[in-house]
Design an enzyme around this catalytic site. Structure first.
Site, PDB file in Angstrom:
ATOM      1  N   GLU A  32     -16.475  -9.435   4.860  1.00 30.68           N
ATOM      2  CA  GLU A  32     -15.222  -9.884   4.244  1.00 30.68           C
ATOM      3  C   GLU A  32     -14.902 -11.324   4.663  1.00 30.68           C
ATOM      4  OE1 GLU A  32     -13.121  -8.922   2.081  1.00 30.68           O
ATOM      5  OE2 GLU A  32     -13.135  -6.736   1.903  1.00 30.68           O
ATOM      6  N   CYS A  64       2.923  -6.149  -3.291  1.00 22.79           N
ATOM      7  CA  CYS A  64       3.482  -4.817  -3.022  1.00 22.79           C
ATOM      8  C   CYS A  64       4.992  -4.817  -2.852  1.00 22.79           C
ATOM      9  CB  CYS A  64       2.795  -4.172  -1.820  1.00 22.79           C
ATOM     10  SG  CYS A  64       2.922  -5.132  -0.313  1.00 22.79           S
ATOM     11  N   ARG A  73       6.718  -1.466   6.194  1.00 22.91           N
ATOM     12  CA  ARG A  73       6.993  -0.999   4.832  1.00 22.91           C
ATOM     13  C   ARG A  73       8.458  -0.634   4.676  1.00 22.91           C
ATOM     14  NH1 ARG A  73       1.198   1.969   3.644  1.00 22.91           N
ATOM     15  NH2 ARG A  73       0.016   0.043   3.917  1.00 22.91           N
ATOM     16  N   ARG A 100      -3.413   2.666   0.229  1.00 19.41           N
ATOM     17  CA  ARG A 100      -4.067   1.383  -0.027  1.00 19.41           C
ATOM     18  C   ARG A 100      -5.562   1.392   0.321  1.00 19.41           C
ATOM     19  NH1 ARG A 100       0.699  -0.865  -1.033  1.00 19.41           N
ATOM     20  NH2 ARG A 100       2.205  -1.446   0.562  1.00 19.41           N
ATOM     21  N   LYS A 146      -8.510  -7.059   6.783  1.00 23.10           N
ATOM     22  CA  LYS A 146      -7.251  -6.311   6.861  1.00 23.10           C
ATOM     23  C   LYS A 146      -7.554  -4.840   6.627  1.00 23.10           C
ATOM     24  CE  LYS A 146      -2.747  -5.764   4.692  1.00 23.10           C
ATOM     25  NZ  LYS A 146      -1.731  -6.355   3.825  1.00 23.10           N
ATOM     26  N   CYS A 185       1.405 -11.584  -1.742  1.00 18.52           N
ATOM     27  CA  CYS A 185       1.008 -10.222  -2.077  1.00 18.52           C
ATOM     28  C   CYS A 185       1.975  -9.707  -3.141  1.00 18.52           C
ATOM     29  CB  CYS A 185       1.032  -9.320  -0.849  1.00 18.52           C
ATOM     30  SG  CYS A 185       0.150  -7.762  -1.140  1.00 18.52           S
ATOM     31  N   CYS A 237      -0.443  -3.338  -4.364  1.00 19.52           N
ATOM     32  CA  CYS A 237      -0.625  -4.780  -4.226  1.00 19.52           C
ATOM     33  C   CYS A 237      -1.178  -5.450  -5.479  1.00 19.52           C
ATOM     34  CB  CYS A 237      -1.526  -5.071  -3.030  1.00 19.52           C
ATOM     35  SG  CYS A 237      -0.830  -4.426  -1.491  1.00 19.52           S
ATOM     36  N   LYS A 291      -6.409  -8.112  11.155  1.00 24.48           N
ATOM     37  CA  LYS A 291      -5.145  -7.386  11.179  1.00 24.48           C
ATOM     38  C   LYS A 291      -5.390  -5.898  11.033  1.00 24.48           C
ATOM     39  CE  LYS A 291      -1.198  -6.893   8.162  1.00 24.48           C
ATOM     40  NZ  LYS A 291      -0.652  -7.199   6.879  1.00 24.48           N
TER      41      LYS A 291
END
Ligand code: PBG
Length: 316
Positions: free
Chosen positions: A226, A115, A198, A210, A188, A113, A123, A241
């Site tokens: 997805e 981020c 974070r 996000r 996600k 990723c 991201c 997740k």
């Protein structure tokens, strides 16, 4: 019904769901330096670890028989183009090399990723305040190849850009890593439960949120779309997740797809339980095992969990 609940032996005999240390993947945070072991205040018992300390942590995890680790990196510096993510000497690349040298047989999964590497904390590439999809795919593909080159056993993209699994698969194949599997964070959600992470990964977005790329918590059918797309694009394993607030999604994914399925018991789930445990409101050992059992019962084959070591000790 109570006849079969009368003793521990009988309960074990009819138990439908099992927990094994090999089901667990331990998430770890790695940062530059040597001898660094910096506590993460929102996640008691978790640390930012320099690669040498990370190796020590993994030696213990390996000895305990835990399935593997997933690595997150905290780079020295961040910029607009996430260059720390795909640098050959990036922090995850360094840590992966050190780990594979010390413990060649221990499974190393790397989170892919941007981020943690962008100055804005999003991201992907940001133009005019918006995260761009297709240009970001290039970064993700480069990062994945550099992780594979460093020795990563599994590549786990968590960015939620469209088409990233296909792009990563193509890049890995072209670079000679056709045997490296992709574990896709397929469903996600844009979740409040990533809050403590974070802080741990220093990846809070500097503006906005996000929600233009992670999923709306209200949607279930969309999660199946997805997942379906990621499988079509070549995902070898899929993930849901967070875990406990999304057990229905795990169950639907299990019923619908044959692909190995993981679930991520995320930082907020961990910290929430830890806070209650520290206050004496929940019994620690039972809270750990019940939460993990529930995730397995919902249908997850493996679980990414900050409790991996504790749970393994409890199962011994
Ligand atoms: C993104 C990423 C996040 C997590 C894993 N990968 C954070 C986010 O999307 O904001 C969260 C994991 C956790 O909360 O434990 N690189």
């Amino acid at each position: 019904m109570r006849r079969l609940r009368a003793s521990d032996a009988l309960r074990k005999l009819v138990r439908e769901t099992s927990l094994e240390p090999t089901d667990f993947i331990l998430p770890l945070f790695t940062c530059p330096g040597e001898g660094v072991r910096r506590p993460i205040s929102s996640m008691p018992g978790n640390y930012q670890l320099s690669p040498d300390e990370l190796v020590k942590e993994c030696e213990e995890a390996y000895r305990l028989g835990i399935g593997g680790v997933i690595l997150f990196g905290i780079p020295e510096t961040k910029d607009e183009i996430a260059s720390g993510a795909y640098a050959d000497d990036g922090i995850v690349q360094q840590a992966t090399r050190a780990l594979k040298r010390a413990l060649p047989k221990f499974l190393v999964m790397t989170d892919v990723c941007n981020c943690e590497y962008t100055s804005h904390g999003h991201c992907g590439l940001v133009v005019d305040g918006e995260v761009q999809n297709d240009p970001t795919l290039e970064w993700l593909a480069k990062t994945s190849v550099s992780h594979a080159r460093a020795g990563a056993d599994l590549i786990a993209p968590s960015d939620m850009m469209d088409g990233r699994v296909g792009a990563i698969r193509k890049a890995l194949d072209a670079a000679g890593f056709s045997n490296t599997p992709i574990v896709s964070y397929a469903a996600k959600y844009a979740s409040v439960f990533y809050g403590p992470f974070r802080e741990a990964a220093e990846s809070t977005p500097q503006f906005g949120d996000r929600r233009s790329y992670q999923m709306d918590p209200a949607n279930a059918r969309e999660a199946l779309r997805e997942i379906e797309l990621d499988i079509q694009e070549g995902a070898d394993m899929i993930m849901v997740k967070p875990a406990m607030p999304y057990l229905d999604i795990i169950r639907q994914a299990r019923d619908r797809f044959r692909t190995p399925l993981g679930a991520y018991q995320v930082s907020g789930e961990f910290s929430m339980l830890m806070a209650a445990i520290h206050n004496g409101w929940l019994d620690r050992d039972r809270a750990i095992l019940e939460s993990l059992t529930a995730i397995r019962r919902a249908g997850a084959d493996f679980i990414l969990t900050y409790f991996a070591k504790d749970a393994t000790r409890l199962l011994a």
